[in-house]
Design an enzyme around this catalytic site. Structure first.
Site, mmCIF file in Angstrom:
data_model
loop_
_atom_site.group_PDB
_atom_site.id
_atom_site.type_symbol
_atom_site.label_atom_id
_atom_site.label_comp_id
_atom_site.label_asym_id
_atom_site.label_seq_id
_atom_site.Cartn_x
_atom_site.Cartn_y
_atom_site.Cartn_z
ATOM 1 N N GLY A 64 1.040 -0.250 -4.987
ATOM 2 C CA GLY A 64 -0.219 -0.988 -5.002
ATOM 3 C C GLY A 64 -1.010 -0.669 -6.261
ATOM 4 N N CYS A 82 0.808 -1.206 0.000
ATOM 5 C CA CYS A 82 0.000 0.000 0.000
ATOM 6 C C CYS A 82 0.845 1.261 0.000
ATOM 7 C CB CYS A 82 -0.886 0.064 1.238
ATOM 8 S SG CYS A 82 -2.023 -1.300 1.376
ATOM 9 N N TYR A 121 14.091 -2.895 -2.828
ATOM 10 C CA TYR A 121 13.149 -3.059 -3.923
ATOM 11 C C TYR A 121 11.885 -2.198 -3.868
ATOM 12 C CZ TYR A 121 9.668 -5.322 -6.921
ATOM 13 O OH TYR A 121 8.691 -5.565 -7.844
ATOM 14 N N ASN A 151 -0.956 1.585 5.485
ATOM 15 C CA ASN A 151 0.099 0.824 4.822
ATOM 16 C C ASN A 151 0.772 -0.024 5.887
ATOM 17 O OD1 ASN A 151 3.425 1.640 3.618
ATOM 18 N ND2 ASN A 151 2.196 -0.161 3.191
ATOM 19 N N GLY A 152 0.749 -1.320 5.707
ATOM 20 C CA GLY A 152 1.354 -2.217 6.681
ATOM 21 C C GLY A 152 0.441 -3.396 6.920
#
Ligand code: SF4
Length: 490
Positions: A48, A22, A263, A123-124
């Site tokens: 995302g 996300c 990445y 996000n997570g």
């Protein structure tokens, strides 16, 4: 809210990569907040690609639009953007880790709470969401989604704290795992990072307006400047009087996700205060120092292997060439995703550039190996193009463990590094040699002397199996896990 379904993009995924789940964005007190949020989300699209949503507040009501698909498609309509009125907005792009990709799971989530409307983007991944959900459901909470994020909203709803901020704090003190959140109320935008700061979150400024975003590339796109990172365990509140910082958790040592540098983050972003591109080049240079081999040319596996390959080539003083060319438009193909087309796999996305490969001893640099399926095809392709030797160099240590902090990882049984050692992996992918950067080499590339085994400076659990939080849902012992998290934070 429009519940139309965008077309999927069957070839846009690389199933042999870990996937970031996300990206989040929030802005307070700016004309055209929705348009700026859409641009920010567009810059965060790499985090995302399954769904996106924006919620605004216009002084009277909240306005929302969420849909499946890419940001550029979802928010291209003038009609939709005109409905997203308001000077405050938050937005979200997502893959799904927990909760299947259905529209009701697409964030930001919205709820009417005792003190007004509250909307939340995350996000997570929470590692005790299942346990908390079970407790909340037993006490009568009715869940609308299958997303772990909704647990936070229900914990707020059942809190008896006397303000929205206190209720959020109360909720966050009960959860474990990784979260960078943005939230919107009728008076402010809130950004929070979990006590260990596992996922990124930065603060930017555009004139007098403050912005919160997952990465600085989302600030660049709207002409905002980077102010600083939201600190691990910090809550920032953007309201009409400016920006306020709160510290609702006991201090803990930060454990930022080291894979963001390898990445997930965009190379042009500043993450955790460092330029991602330079870190990747340093990883490549360390890799060359650790496992250099005589070769004629260094070839990146595009796009994510490029900065590490540049660093490797510079350090090894071997020419860098683009020996594999990537087709960026495979996500938009009109071809039906039949099995036969799927079997073409990597060839839809990558093609060998014979001019750079024929008769050459090649060092191939990639960011990571997950299942190894793409590596097999890439090595085969490079050999077929006339390379005399193919040596694979990987800018991450072997990925042998699952991530529970918001990254979509296959089961360990599907992770090549959990199934075989490095020589066996080399044979499996068909390379003449294979080497991964060492853990200490990776930490040196981050500017550290090495990995501090007693107090690691980053989260590196997908390489080491040493998780920085308790994993209540995985381990199934709620009480013990909660107590050990509290002990860790103390
Ligand atoms: S387990 Fe790996 S991918 Fe997940 S947060 Fe930790 S370092 Fe990042």
């Amino acid at each position: 809210m429009t519940d139309t379904h965008a077309f999927g993009h069957p070839f846009d995924r690389d199933d042999d990569k870990l996937r970031e789940e996300c990206g989040v964005f929030g802005i307070h007190g700016f004309a055209d907040a929705a348009a700026h949020t859409a641009l920010g989300l567009h810059a965060l699209q790499h985090r995302g690609q399954e769904a996106a949503g924006i919620v605004t507040y216009d002084g009277h009501q909240f306005n929302a639009h969420r849909d499946l698909g890419l940001v550029g498609d979802i928010f291209a309509s003038e009609q939709i953007m005109k409905r997203l009125v308001g000077r405050s907005a938050i937005g979200h792009v997502r893959y799904s880790t927990t909760g299947e990709t259905v529209l009701r799971n697409v964030q930001p989530l919205f709820a009417h709470l005792q003190f007004g409307g509250f909307t939340l983007a995350h996000n997570g991944n929470l590692t005790n969401a299942t346990a908390l959900r079970r407790q909340l459901a037993q006490r009568g909470s009715l869940f609308q989604t299958t997303s772990d994020t909704e647990v936070i909203v229900h914990l707020m709803a059942t809190s008896d704290a006397s303000s929205m901020i206190d209720r959020l704090t109360d909720a966050l003190r009960q959860i474990e795992g990784a979260y960078s959140l943005v939230a919107l109320t009728d008076s402010c935008v809130i950004g929070v990072r979990d006590p260990l700061g596992v996922r990124p979150l930065v603060i930017g400024r555009l004139g007098e307006t403050y912005i919160i975003a997952s990465e600085t590339c989302a600030l660049d796109i709207i002409g905002a400047t980077y102010v600083r990172d939201v600190a691990a365990g910090e809550m920032v509140v953007l309201d009409d009087s400016g920006i306020h910082s709160l510290r609702p958790f006991p201090p803990a040592r930060q454990r930022f996700c080291i894979f963001e540098f390898i990445y997930f983050s965009r190379p042009d972003s500043l993450v955790d205060g460092s330029n991602v591109y330079n870190r990747r080049k340093q990883i490549g240079a360390e890799l060359a120092r650790e496992s250099g081999i005589p070769a004629d040319v260094v070839i990146p596996v595009p796009d994510s292997g490029v900065p590490a390959a540049i660093g490797y080539a510079e350090a090894a003083q071997i020419p860098f060439e683009l020996g594999i060319v990537r087709n960026h438009y495979v996500g938009r193909t009109f071809i039906e995703p039949s099995q036969q087309i799927r079997n073409l796999g990597v060839r839809l996305k990558h093609n060998a550039n014979r001019a750079a490969l024929t008769g050459k001893r090649v060092v191939l640099v990639d960011d990571s190996i997950v299942r190894g399926t793409t590596s097999i095809k890439i090595v085969e392709m490079v050999r077929a193009a006339g390379a005399t030797e193919v040596h694979m160099r990987i800018a991450a240590p072997p990925t042998a463990h699952s991530c529970f902090y918001g990254i979509d990882t296959p089961e360990p049984s599907e992770l090549l590094a959990s199934q075989m050692d490095v020589p066996a992996m080399a044979r499996h992918i068909g390379a003449d040699s294979l080497a991964f950067i060492s853990m200490d080499g990776l930490y040196r590339a981050m500017g550290e002397a090495g990995r501090d085994a007693d107090r690691p400076q980053y989260c590196d659990a997908c390489f080491t199996g040493e998780y920085p939080t308790t994993l209540t849902d995985r381990d199934g012992d709620d009480t013990v896990a909660q107590l050990s998290l509290l002990a860790e934070l103390a």
